[in-house]
Scaffold this active site. Sequence first.
Site, mmCIF file in Angstrom:
data_model
loop_
_atom_site.group_PDB
_atom_site.id
_atom_site.type_symbol
_atom_site.label_atom_id
_atom_site.label_comp_id
_atom_site.label_asym_id
_atom_site.label_seq_id
_atom_site.Cartn_x
_atom_site.Cartn_y
_atom_site.Cartn_z
ATOM 1 N N LYS A 13 0.876 -1.294 0.137
ATOM 2 C CA LYS A 13 0.304 -0.133 -0.559
ATOM 3 C C LYS A 13 1.054 1.228 -0.653
ATOM 4 O O LYS A 13 0.188 1.812 -0.241
ATOM 5 C CB LYS A 13 -0.835 -0.006 1.438
ATOM 6 C CG LYS A 13 -1.946 -1.560 1.189
ATOM 7 C CD LYS A 13 -2.262 -1.222 3.020
ATOM 8 C CE LYS A 13 -2.100 -1.174 4.033
ATOM 9 N NZ LYS A 13 -1.314 -2.448 4.500
ATOM 10 N N ARG A 87 -9.061 -0.051 9.851
ATOM 11 C CA ARG A 87 -8.085 -1.514 10.160
ATOM 12 C C ARG A 87 -9.861 -1.952 11.313
ATOM 13 O O ARG A 87 -8.896 -3.084 11.290
ATOM 14 C CB ARG A 87 -6.586 -1.161 10.835
ATOM 15 C CG ARG A 87 -5.817 -1.339 10.180
ATOM 16 C CD ARG A 87 -4.684 -0.885 11.447
ATOM 17 N NE ARG A 87 -3.373 -1.262 10.709
ATOM 18 C CZ ARG A 87 -2.128 -1.149 9.980
ATOM 19 N NH1 ARG A 87 -2.303 0.120 9.450
ATOM 20 N NH2 ARG A 87 -1.239 -1.306 9.305
ATOM 21 N N ARG A 122 11.863 -6.485 4.061
ATOM 22 C CA ARG A 122 12.001 -4.872 4.331
ATOM 23 C C ARG A 122 12.894 -4.599 5.459
ATOM 24 O O ARG A 122 13.317 -4.538 6.450
ATOM 25 C CB ARG A 122 10.406 -4.335 4.604
ATOM 26 C CG ARG A 122 10.199 -3.255 4.367
ATOM 27 C CD ARG A 122 8.528 -2.834 4.089
ATOM 28 N NE ARG A 122 7.654 -3.011 6.002
ATOM 29 C CZ ARG A 122 6.164 -2.653 5.627
ATOM 30 N NH1 ARG A 122 5.917 -2.644 4.244
ATOM 31 N NH2 ARG A 122 5.256 -3.121 6.923
ATOM 32 N N ARG A 155 11.828 -2.293 10.756
ATOM 33 C CA ARG A 155 11.571 -1.509 11.367
ATOM 34 C C ARG A 155 11.499 -2.703 12.394
ATOM 35 O O ARG A 155 11.139 -3.371 12.757
ATOM 36 C CB ARG A 155 10.114 -1.280 10.679
ATOM 37 C CG ARG A 155 9.107 -0.321 10.516
ATOM 38 C CD ARG A 155 8.469 -0.094 9.811
ATOM 39 N NE ARG A 155 6.862 -0.567 9.715
ATOM 40 C CZ ARG A 155 5.918 -0.131 9.367
ATOM 41 N NH1 ARG A 155 6.505 0.094 8.126
ATOM 42 N NH2 ARG A 155 4.611 -0.856 9.702
ATOM 43 N N ARG A 166 0.826 -9.049 13.395
ATOM 44 C CA ARG A 166 0.057 -7.460 12.482
ATOM 45 C C ARG A 166 -0.311 -8.928 11.865
ATOM 46 O O ARG A 166 -1.626 -7.909 11.454
ATOM 47 C CB ARG A 166 1.437 -7.370 12.051
ATOM 48 C CG ARG A 166 2.072 -6.463 13.044
ATOM 49 C CD ARG A 166 2.766 -5.851 12.422
ATOM 50 N NE ARG A 166 3.277 -5.063 11.456
ATOM 51 C CZ ARG A 166 4.373 -5.547 10.243
ATOM 52 N NH1 ARG A 166 5.234 -5.475 10.364
ATOM 53 N NH2 ARG A 166 4.123 -4.787 8.792
HETATM 54 P P1 ADP Z 1 1.840 -2.646 7.872
HETATM 55 O O1 ADP Z 1 0.412 -1.864 6.881
HETATM 56 O O2 ADP Z 1 2.632 -2.801 7.394
HETATM 57 O O3 ADP Z 1 1.857 -3.014 9.525
HETATM 58 P P2 ADP Z 1 1.091 0.607 8.982
HETATM 59 O O4 ADP Z 1 2.817 1.577 8.999
HETATM 60 O O5 ADP Z 1 0.091 0.760 8.611
HETATM 61 O O6 ADP Z 1 2.140 -0.886 8.340
HETATM 62 O O7 ADP Z 1 1.231 0.761 11.059
HETATM 63 C C1 ADP Z 1 2.173 0.052 11.673
HETATM 64 C C2 ADP Z 1 1.694 0.155 12.749
HETATM 65 O O8 ADP Z 1 0.815 1.636 13.356
HETATM 66 C C3 ADP Z 1 0.131 -0.455 13.437
HETATM 67 O O9 ADP Z 1 1.065 -2.310 13.244
HETATM 68 C C4 ADP Z 1 -0.472 -0.323 13.784
HETATM 69 O O10 ADP Z 1 0.104 -0.652 15.697
HETATM 70 C C5 ADP Z 1 -0.576 1.386 13.896
HETATM 71 N N1 ADP Z 1 -1.425 1.716 13.245
HETATM 72 C C6 ADP Z 1 -1.829 2.257 12.108
HETATM 73 N N2 ADP Z 1 -2.626 2.099 11.411
HETATM 74 C C7 ADP Z 1 -3.475 2.083 12.828
HETATM 75 C C8 ADP Z 1 -5.135 2.196 12.715
HETATM 76 N N3 ADP Z 1 -5.821 2.730 11.530
HETATM 77 N N4 ADP Z 1 -5.650 1.229 14.111
HETATM 78 C C9 ADP Z 1 -4.392 1.314 15.621
HETATM 79 N N5 ADP Z 1 -3.834 1.202 14.809
HETATM 80 C C10 ADP Z 1 -3.185 1.305 13.840
#
Ligand code: ADP
Length: 212
Positions: A13, A87, A122, A155, A166
């Site tokens: 994404k 999410r 990654r 990361r 995750r």
């Molecule tokens: P990825 O989609 O690769 O797991 P992101 O960078 O989108 O990584 O998100 C990293 C972390 O940030 C998530 O694992 C969560 O802890 C937090 N996070 C991001 N967006 C949300 C959301 N909409 N609601 C709750 N936590 C979130």
Amino acid sequence: MIFVLMGAPGAGKGSQADRLVEEEGFFKISTGDALRKHIKSLTDVGKEAAGFVNEGKLVPDETLLKVLKEEIELAQGKPILLDGYPRNVAQAESLEGLNLDLKGVLHLDVDHGELVQRLSGRRVCSNCGATYHSKFKPTKVDGICDRCGGAVILRSDDAPEKVEVRLKVYEDSTKPVLDFYRSKGVLTSLSGEGTEGEISERIKGVIDAKRN
Ligand code: ADP
């Protein structure tokens, strides 16, 4: 106008959103990037979120809504591409409550084995957030970002045990959001496998058809 980009961690994404910003003039909102900025600058939100993010768990919904609203202000009316929100179904309902002009939800579909492989290799720039992959997209100089010269790192939530968490959160909490949008007739699923260019063309095809 707003489009939502959905997909499991590792579905691509972020990279695809970056392309759409450069090529189609979108304003990207990544809740993950926004949270990481808060964490780095030790804001109240950052202090609250750090533990959840590092464990790969969801940060509480009220905090995310606050972050989202701040980011929407920054868009200043430009077309928005939303990456990382909603999410869970409660967040999808909050998003509806903001009455933005939702044009479509794009789901990048990637096989589980492929996701694990992508996430384990990654690497990200600790300065500008550019993403690389140790095997598929290495930096020109080991450990140094091609774009800004920053340090390229793993990361903390890309460690194998965090990746598992995750992916499980995605299965349990985020997949139901796909059904939520499917039942409203706004979801388009497309394959997130292939070259970045191929995937980008697929996404642009859908966006162009829905944008007006
Ligand atoms: P990825 O989609 O690769 O797991 P992101 O960078 O989108 O990584 O998100 C990293 C972390 O940030 C998530 O694992 C969560 O802890 C937090 N996070 C991001 N967006 C949300 C959301 N909409 N609601 C709750 N936590 C979130």
